[in-house]
Design a protein around this motif. Structure first.
Motif, short mmCIF file in Angstrom:
data_model
loop_
_atom_site.label_atom_id
_atom_site.label_comp_id
_atom_site.label_asym_id
_atom_site.label_seq_id
_atom_site.Cartn_x
_atom_site.Cartn_y
_atom_site.Cartn_z
N UNK A 13 6.25 41.52 39.53
CA UNK A 13 5.31 40.76 38.70
C UNK A 13 5.92 40.44 37.35
N UNK A 14 6.61 41.43 36.78
CA UNK A 14 7.25 41.24 35.48
C UNK A 14 8.31 40.14 35.56
N UNK A 15 9.10 40.16 36.62
CA UNK A 15 10.14 39.16 36.81
C UNK A 15 9.52 37.78 37.02
N UNK A 16 8.49 37.69 37.84
CA UNK A 16 7.84 36.41 38.08
C UNK A 16 7.21 35.86 36.81
N UNK A 18 8.25 36.42 33.78
CA UNK A 18 9.35 35.96 32.93
C UNK A 18 9.86 34.60 33.42
N UNK A 19 10.01 34.45 34.74
CA UNK A 19 10.51 33.18 35.27
C UNK A 19 9.52 32.05 35.02
N UNK A 20 8.23 32.34 35.12
CA UNK A 20 7.22 31.32 34.81
C UNK A 20 7.32 30.91 33.35
N UNK A 21 7.48 31.89 32.46
CA UNK A 21 7.62 31.60 31.03
C UNK A 21 8.87 30.76 30.78
N UNK A 22 9.98 31.15 31.43
CA UNK A 22 11.23 30.44 31.21
C UNK A 22 11.15 29.00 31.70
N UNK A 23 10.46 28.79 32.82
CA UNK A 23 10.34 27.44 33.35
C UNK A 23 9.46 26.57 32.47
N UNK A 24 8.45 27.15 31.84
CA UNK A 24 7.57 26.34 30.99
C UNK A 24 8.17 26.14 29.60
#
Length: 51
Positions: A13-16, A18-24
């Motif tokens: 969940x933490x990784x997902x 972070x990836x959502x944040x990075x993509x936005x």
């Protein structure tokens, strides 16, 4: 990261998140390239002048 277990759901969940944040919050590709050029110029030695 909380734990090194690859099947840890909290870690996933933490990784997902972070990836959502990075993509936005991604930057234009020219921005990191310009930052690299600027860093290179800052540390570049002055070239000796040849007569």
């Amino acid at each position: 990261m909380a734990n090194s277990d690859p099947d840890n759901p909290a870690l996933a969940r933490e990784l997902q998140a972070h990836l959502r944040w990075r993509n936005t919050n991604n930057r234009h590709p020219d921005v990191p390239a310009a930052q690299r050029r600027e860093r290179h110029q800052r540390w570049e030695r002055p070239r000796p002048r040849t007569a």
